[in-house]
Write a protein that holds these residues in place. Structure first.
Motif, PDB file in Angstrom:
ATOM      1  N   ASP A   1     -22.817 -58.121  25.982  1.00 50.76           N
ATOM      2  CA  ASP A   1     -21.896 -56.987  25.992  1.00 50.76           C
ATOM      3  C   ASP A   1     -22.133 -56.161  27.257  1.00 50.76           C
ATOM      4  O   ASP A   1     -23.249 -55.687  27.494  1.00 50.76           O
ATOM      5  CB  ASP A   1     -22.147 -56.130  24.750  1.00 50.76           C
TER       6      ASP A   1
ATOM      7  N   ARG B   1     -23.556 -66.161  23.808  1.00 51.27           N
ATOM      8  CA  ARG B   1     -23.681 -64.710  23.840  1.00 51.27           C
ATOM      9  C   ARG B   1     -25.074 -64.318  23.360  1.00 51.27           C
ATOM     10  O   ARG B   1     -25.591 -64.879  22.388  1.00 51.27           O
ATOM     11  CB  ARG B   1     -22.628 -64.049  22.956  1.00 51.27           C
TER      12      ARG B   1
ATOM     13  N   MET C   1     -14.393 -58.769  28.444  1.00 48.85           N
ATOM     14  CA  MET C   1     -14.797 -58.461  27.077  1.00 48.85           C
ATOM     15  C   MET C   1     -13.819 -59.043  26.070  1.00 48.85           C
ATOM     16  O   MET C   1     -14.216 -59.527  25.005  1.00 48.85           O
ATOM     17  CB  MET C   1     -14.904 -56.943  26.894  1.00 48.85           C
TER      18      MET C   1
ATOM     19  N   TYR D   1     -15.637 -59.189  22.509  1.00 52.00           N
ATOM     20  CA  TYR D   1     -16.365 -57.936  22.310  1.00 52.00           C
ATOM     21  C   TYR D   1     -15.357 -56.835  22.026  1.00 52.00           C
ATOM     22  O   TYR D   1     -14.553 -56.489  22.896  1.00 52.00           O
ATOM     23  CB  TYR D   1     -17.175 -57.566  23.554  1.00 52.00           C
TER      24      TYR D   1
ATOM     25  N   HIS E   1     -20.196 -56.354  16.539  1.00 51.58           N
ATOM     26  CA  HIS E   1     -20.630 -54.962  16.406  1.00 51.58           C
ATOM     27  C   HIS E   1     -20.165 -54.386  15.070  1.00 51.58           C
ATOM     28  O   HIS E   1     -20.300 -53.208  14.884  1.00 51.58           O
ATOM     29  CB  HIS E   1     -20.088 -54.119  17.560  1.00 51.58           C
TER      30      HIS E   1
END
Length: 486
Positions: A274, A370, A450, A455, A486
């Motif tokens: 991220d 990731r 992103m 993300y 997240h």
């Protein structure tokens, strides 16, 4: 006589008409072809249409040319991962040897990823060998050094470490570069390198090579005397897999000649994180990253040669108009690190788009990871990575990766130290440490990359990228990135 003159005049007029007709064809044909290609691309994704240099980049790196010799063409890649160890097809020792490049950037967790390969008993691991080149050629911009980096990677994968002498500390004027007395001390993260800190290079090593566990750097320095490069080269040739981890190669396309080289069996693992977490971590280590951030930032003009100038969003408001960095070392450091992150994000975007249109032979040699997925699913991701590299999965390594990601806490005071920590907390640390303004700036500068990496933005708007993601182009599970971590 008059008839002859008339005949010559007709010939001149005919030649002029023929020349004019030829010129018209030369002018009209490219226009027609370009128009047809534009019509054919009318339904493509908006992001690709905003990147007019993408096809030029694909052509420049030659992804769409024929597959490398012995790669098997662009056919079905079913079972390819299980057959990595036998790639090359001729049965020789050189063909069976695998070469893995860990393609990452600063503060993405690349040292942790590299340590996993350092621990494997079948791996000869090289930690950031290109640091020497960048230091020797400072302040050369990052893009101008890509060719030299590629040549160094080629030599190192062939276990030829003499290339390091070109970039060692300058010898005395009377000594030629070949006379530089390089040893194992000072290269490849030697204090924690499992090969350098174990027998036969170090008979008094604290632990044997096959035992999984972190090396005590102080104990290695005390017990393991420096050895000559030729001895290290001899050890390198014994291992079936050579892994290089570095953070200074800005473009995946720069590796294209090595991916096609018959003498190498190269695979690339690209690590992402991220960008907000990357920015937070870079700010904590800003003095250590300042020199190299300047080298990356110097590449910004070369990285954007086409189109109108972009507004660079990771600069403090007084700098958006092109003014000099504000006074004070802290403000200058943040300025350079922020601008460098924007260049890095544009490099990520270019790599993702290249991977999106890559032919089958390249997809077999490239995978993505990731950092967040490695931390959340350490066992599953470790198995996937080792299978991609053609390596077995020792049970002790599974326990090691779990212990390394389930430490007591997250220590950001020593960012370059590899230790067991609560890495899951590191995923969210940026939320508490970055201001809202900093978060918005990073998302504005890195939003396209992103989006491709799934993300979500802090506002909850994920801005999904139209069409399939790069890892969805192959068979299911090729690039298993979870959405909304997240």
């Amino acid at each position: 006589m008059k008839a002859r003159r008339r005949w010559r005049g007709r010939r001149r007029r005919f030649a002029a008409l023929l020349l004019l007709y030829t010129l018209l064809l030369l002018l009209l044909l490219p226009y027609v072809l370009d128009y047809g290609a534009w019509r054919g691309r009318a339904d493509e994704e908006p992001l690709l249409r905003r990147c007019p240099s993408l096809e030029a980049a694909l052509s420049e790196w030659g992804w769409e040319q024929r597959a490398p010799q012995g790669d098997g063409g662009d056919g079905d890649d079913e079972g390819d991962e299980e057959g990595v160890a036998a790639a090359g097809g001729n049965g020789s020792a050189a063909a069976r040897k695998r070469h893995i490049y860990l393609h990452a950037t600063w503060r993405t967790g690349s040292s942790f990823l590299g340590e996993l390969f350092n621990q494997h008993p079948d791996v000869f691991y090289l930690y950031e060998p290109m640091w020497h080149l960048w230091q020797a050629l400072y302040p050369g911009d990052a893009l101008s050094l890509q060719g030299a980096l590629r040549d160094m990677v080629r030599a190192l994968f062939r276990c030829d470490f003499s290339v390091l002498r070109l970039y060692a500390a300058p010898p005395a004027a009377r000594e030629p570069p070949a006379a530089v007395n390089l040893t194992t001390a000072g290269i490849f993260g030697w204090r924690t390198n499992k090969v350098i800190c174990s027998a036969p290079l170090c008979p008094a090593a604290p632990r044997p090579r096959h035992e999984i566990g972190l090396i005590d750097g102080a104990a290695c320095e005390e017990r393991c005397p420096p050895r000559a490069l030729r001895e290290l080269e001899a050890e390198c040739r014994k291992y079936p897999v050579v892994v290089i981890k570095d953070v200074r190669l800005l473009e995946l396309g720069a590796l294209q000649p090595l991916l096609r080289e018959p003498g190498l069996n190269l695979r690339v693992i690209q690590l992402f994180r991220d960008p907000r977490a990357v920015h937070n971590s870079r700010l904590k280590a800003k003095q250590a990253l300042l020199r190299e951030s300047i080298q990356v930032l110097r590449s910004r003009q070369r990285a954007e040669p086409r189109g109108p100038p972009r507004q660079h969003l990771l600069l403090p408001p007084p700098l958006l108009g092109g003014a000099r960095p504000p006074p004070g070392p802290q403000h200058r450091a943040e300025h350079f690190l922020g601008g460098a992150l924007e260049v890095i994000c544009q490099g990520w975007l270019g790599d993702l788009l290249l991977a999106r249109r890559a032919p089958a032979w390249l997809r077999r040699r490239y995978t993505q990871l990731r950092y967040e997925d490695l931390v959340r699913e350490p066992r599953a991701q470790l198995r996937r990575l080792l299978r991609f590299a053609g390596l077995p999965v020792p049970p002790a390594m599974e326990a090691f990766v779990v212990n390394m990601t389930r430490g007591a806490d997250y220590s950001s005071e020593r960012p370059f130290l590899i230790s067991a920590r609560d890495a899951r907390e590191a995923i969210h640390a940026w939320r508490e440490r970055l201001s809202r303004q900093q978060v918005r700036q990073v998302e504005a500068a890195c939003g396209e990359a992103m989006s491709l990496l799934a993300y979500p933005l802090s506002s909850g708007d994920t801005r999904p990228f139209p069409g399939r993601l790069p890892w969805e182009a192959g068979k299911p599970g090729r690039f298993p990135l979870s959405v909304g971590v997240h």
